[in-house]
Design an enzyme around this catalytic site. Sequence first.
Site, PDB file in Angstrom:
ATOM      1  N   GLU A 237      -9.314  -5.157  -0.903  1.00  0.00           N
ATOM      2  CA  GLU A 237      -8.796  -6.511  -1.140  1.00  0.00           C
ATOM      3  C   GLU A 237      -9.336  -7.363  -0.009  1.00  0.00           C
ATOM      4  OE1 GLU A 237      -7.370  -9.714  -0.828  1.00  0.00           O
ATOM      5  OE2 GLU A 237      -5.453  -8.874  -0.151  1.00  0.00           O
TER       6      GLU A 237
ATOM      7  N   GLU B 140      -3.929  -4.180  -6.352  1.00  0.00           N
ATOM      8  CA  GLU B 140      -2.632  -3.950  -5.740  1.00  0.00           C
ATOM      9  C   GLU B 140      -1.570  -4.345  -6.769  1.00  0.00           C
ATOM     10  OE1 GLU B 140      -2.668  -2.848  -2.516  1.00  0.00           O
ATOM     11  OE2 GLU B 140      -3.940  -4.130  -1.259  1.00  0.00           O
TER      12      GLU B 140
ATOM     13  N   CYS C 239      -5.663 -14.882   1.825  1.00  0.00           N
ATOM     14  CA  CYS C 239      -6.979 -14.559   1.268  1.00  0.00           C
ATOM     15  C   CYS C 239      -7.232 -15.239  -0.069  1.00  0.00           C
ATOM     16  CB  CYS C 239      -7.121 -13.050   1.124  1.00  0.00           C
ATOM     17  SG  CYS C 239      -5.804 -12.290   0.153  1.00  0.00           S
TER      18      CYS C 239
ATOM     19  N   LYS D 118       0.827  -1.208   0.000  1.00  0.00           N
ATOM     20  CA  LYS D 118       0.000   0.000   0.000  1.00  0.00           C
ATOM     21  C   LYS D 118       0.862   1.260   0.000  1.00  0.00           C
ATOM     22  CE  LYS D 118      -3.821  -2.351   2.356  1.00  0.00           C
ATOM     23  NZ  LYS D 118      -4.531  -2.658   1.102  1.00  0.00           N
TER      24      LYS D 118
END
Length: 487
Positions: free
Chosen positions: A250, A461, A284, A162
């Site tokens: 996300e 991302e 994830c 990020k």
Amino acid sequence: MRAQPKASHFIDGEYVEDAAGTVIESIYPATGEIIARLHAATPGIVEKAIAAAKRAQPEWAAMSPTARGRILKRAAELMRQRNRELSELETLDTGKPIQETIVADPTSGADSFEFFGGVAPAALNGDYIPLGGDFAYTKRVPLGVCVGIGAWNYPQQIACWKGAPALVAGNAMVFKPSENTPLGALKIAEILIEAGLPKGLFNVIQGDRATGPLLVNHPDVAKVSLTGSVPTGKKVAGAAAAELKHVTMELGGKSPLIVFDDADLESAIGGAMLGNFYSTGQVCSNGTRVFVQRKIKEPFLARLKERTEAIVIGDPLDEATQLGPMVSAAQRDKVFSYIGKGKAEGARLVTGGGIPNNVSGEGTYIQPTVFADVTDGMTIAREEIFGPVMCVLDFDDEVEVIARANATEFGLSAGVFTADLTRAHRVADRLEAGTLWINTYNLCPVEIPFGGSKQSGFGRENSVAALNHYTELKTVYVGMGPVEAPY
């Protein structure tokens, strides 16, 4: 306490403490040891961090992308020089094995700083548009103050994923790590200052559920990037939408990994194990619904059982350990509840399902677990477990498996194993997911975009695509002649 930082927060280039905040204890999941004690940000700390970011951002944005990128590339160098130190901290913070963190956590963060530091001068450009005598041009401009909210599975990586595109695009960031893993982001902030980043541009504040809304709702925040669960994502996106803030989400997944009967069995099993047991299943994008064509189901399960039971479970700081504990007791208990539901609803337990025999009683360990004969309606096939639990489902043909794979609210990732590349591309085209792998799984180099569809989020991302989410397009029309007006 062996990992106690200088203070809880890092604001405007220095450590800051405010003991009035709620106490946050960082616990080493392998033993239950408290390794650090910090405080959640008070409203005053939140204001201080955002004010520092707002003050520093305009001058930073005025620098050239090359100059900004040079600082990020220096940060990448420093991270690589300190990879062992950062990896050990990540292991203490998360419980992930050192053999994993030393190759996958600080290193991927360094890759992000290096990539964005190098690509920014060419990527942050615009277009020249001839319009006869007149012309126009476009340019990408930073958004301002961005908020990053991290998850506990890859705390250092997420801070960099990020921070890097936000910073190189000319923004400032206030980053809040998960309260379960508060330590790594502070070290990233230290390194950025050492690399030459002006003060105030990357601030880290600790927090809990009460802190997020203070950041998201702040009028000086232009953008929020969240890595987290779907329920959290909906709350954050809703709050951001009320003020029309930019968002990147996300979120979670229940991703399908499809194994056709012509696949290389060892590779497919390896991919399924990486997609379920890496980071103790706390990823994830994991392919937790493993669809195996019926013809090879039993050979697949037999070899999978053999390889799973050979996984080395133990002390995460031992380089021989391949699987560590869950990040917290709460997450361990949640995973055990899903294992119980799997048994109760009729899934066949192939291996695992309990606590390993060779570990500390205070550690939050779970055996890597495989269920077979799982059907689409079972709870373990529908809900994200976020632990080392693999669900193996049977299928007969391509049309059937695509329909079943897509029958979910999630759309983060998917995988296909087959020797028929024509079929692989055809299936990939039809699967509803943002990130797909063919004959491999869970590889996410910084050069490629990563993100989901449906309720797994939006935005991307990594890669040049991420820069589009930290900038907006400005159009400038240039008139080259007199203005003609009918007045």
